[in-house]
Motif scaffolding. Sequence first.
Motif, mmCIF file in Angstrom:
data_model
loop_
_atom_site.group_PDB
_atom_site.id
_atom_site.type_symbol
_atom_site.label_atom_id
_atom_site.label_comp_id
_atom_site.label_asym_id
_atom_site.label_seq_id
_atom_site.Cartn_x
_atom_site.Cartn_y
_atom_site.Cartn_z
ATOM 1 N N LEU A 131 -50.028 -1.925 38.554
ATOM 2 C CA LEU A 131 -51.541 -1.727 38.737
ATOM 3 C C LEU A 131 -51.787 -0.301 39.611
ATOM 4 O O LEU A 131 -52.821 0.078 39.281
ATOM 5 N N ASP A 132 -50.734 0.139 40.131
ATOM 6 C CA ASP A 132 -50.995 1.524 40.756
ATOM 7 C C ASP A 132 -50.833 2.561 39.641
ATOM 8 O O ASP A 132 -51.142 3.611 40.128
ATOM 9 N N CYS B 30 -53.648 0.329 44.438
ATOM 10 C CA CYS B 30 -54.289 -0.654 43.533
ATOM 11 C C CYS B 30 -54.450 0.006 42.146
ATOM 12 O O CYS B 30 -55.224 -0.816 41.111
ATOM 13 N N GLY B 31 -54.499 1.280 41.982
ATOM 14 C CA GLY B 31 -54.636 1.913 40.674
ATOM 15 C C GLY B 31 -56.135 2.536 40.472
ATOM 16 O O GLY B 31 -56.689 2.921 39.539
ATOM 17 N N LEU B 32 -57.070 2.350 41.492
ATOM 18 C CA LEU B 32 -58.348 2.890 41.468
ATOM 19 C C LEU B 32 -58.495 4.281 41.863
ATOM 20 O O LEU B 32 -59.566 4.924 41.826
ATOM 21 N N ARG C 262 -57.273 -5.044 39.698
ATOM 22 C CA ARG C 262 -57.042 -3.922 40.781
ATOM 23 C C ARG C 262 -58.038 -4.302 41.880
ATOM 24 O O ARG C 262 -57.512 -3.818 43.235
ATOM 25 N N LEU D 29 -58.469 -5.204 33.957
ATOM 26 C CA LEU D 29 -57.593 -4.466 34.850
ATOM 27 C C LEU D 29 -58.567 -3.938 36.113
ATOM 28 O O LEU D 29 -57.951 -4.043 37.163
#
Length: 321
Positions: free
Chosen positions: A219-220, A281-283, A259, A255
């Motif tokens: 997710l990162d 967290c990929g945001l 996240r 997704l």
Amino acid sequence: MAVHRVAVLTLDGVTPLDLAIPAQVFGARPETPYEVTLCALTDRVTTTVGFELVVDGGLDGLRKADTVIVPGFEPPRSPPQVVLDALAEAHDRRRRVVSICTGAFALAAAGVLDGLHATTHWRHIDDLEREYPAVQVDRDVLYVDEGEVLTSAGVCCGIDLCLHIVRRDLGAVVANRIARSLVAAPHRDGGQAQYVPAPVAVAGDNVLAETRAWALQRLDRPLSVTELARHARMSQRSFMRRFAEETGTTPLRWLVTARVGLARELLETTDLPIEQVARDCGLGTAANLRLHFRRTLNTTPTAYRRTFTRDVRTRDLAATG
């Protein structure tokens, strides 16, 4: 933690699984404050499959409860007036009132759902809409959260709703721990602040389960639909169609939900700066994280972290007791 009393209204004709779900999710655990009581008009209640239940608690248990849950029952009909009065009283006292499956009919008959969004089992959703026009019936959702009033769709959707309540009360870490103990599917959050709908997944083989698990470990990183389809060894068009069939949503929305869920856990369990949580967290950025928290949870990451520290959590639950 202060005790949080959960009263499960056991009506004649109760669906056993609807009753078992809150009993299991809110059962006594060291990390939770819940105390569950079954409440009924009589000491013996007949279930939809024929066997009887012995119930120790009367309607007084509803009056003492912090959360009142009405499992589904058959046939959906208006319960006795004394039951409706007890439900209306709980709502008037600003206690949390919850229905699972056709339990929504009892809340509607008591006037609890007037002017609110609500849902029920798909087989009875037309009846709910026709018989209670003051209720804004939502179709194709797992559950609806209107703050102090929550309703779920049919039977097993009660698991999603009860885990959602735990997540609201105690945070993502505790809710996920309970979900794992139940071997339940990951909890699904919605995207509107006023009420929180979650899409109904279509039954079928989970062909893409491996790809979703793969994505959850990454997710990162930036993850595109093209990359996900490549991992699943499908064309992008086939992947999009199959993903919607299995999850009831799109890959990109899934997704984002995943996240935000990871961000919640990081905020609860680490002291990482908000910027680092957003990256992990990929945001991407703190601003983007704040945007999704506002859209999904109607709060900020900082406020969420503050809410789910142990001292504040204990104080808030004690206040509802």
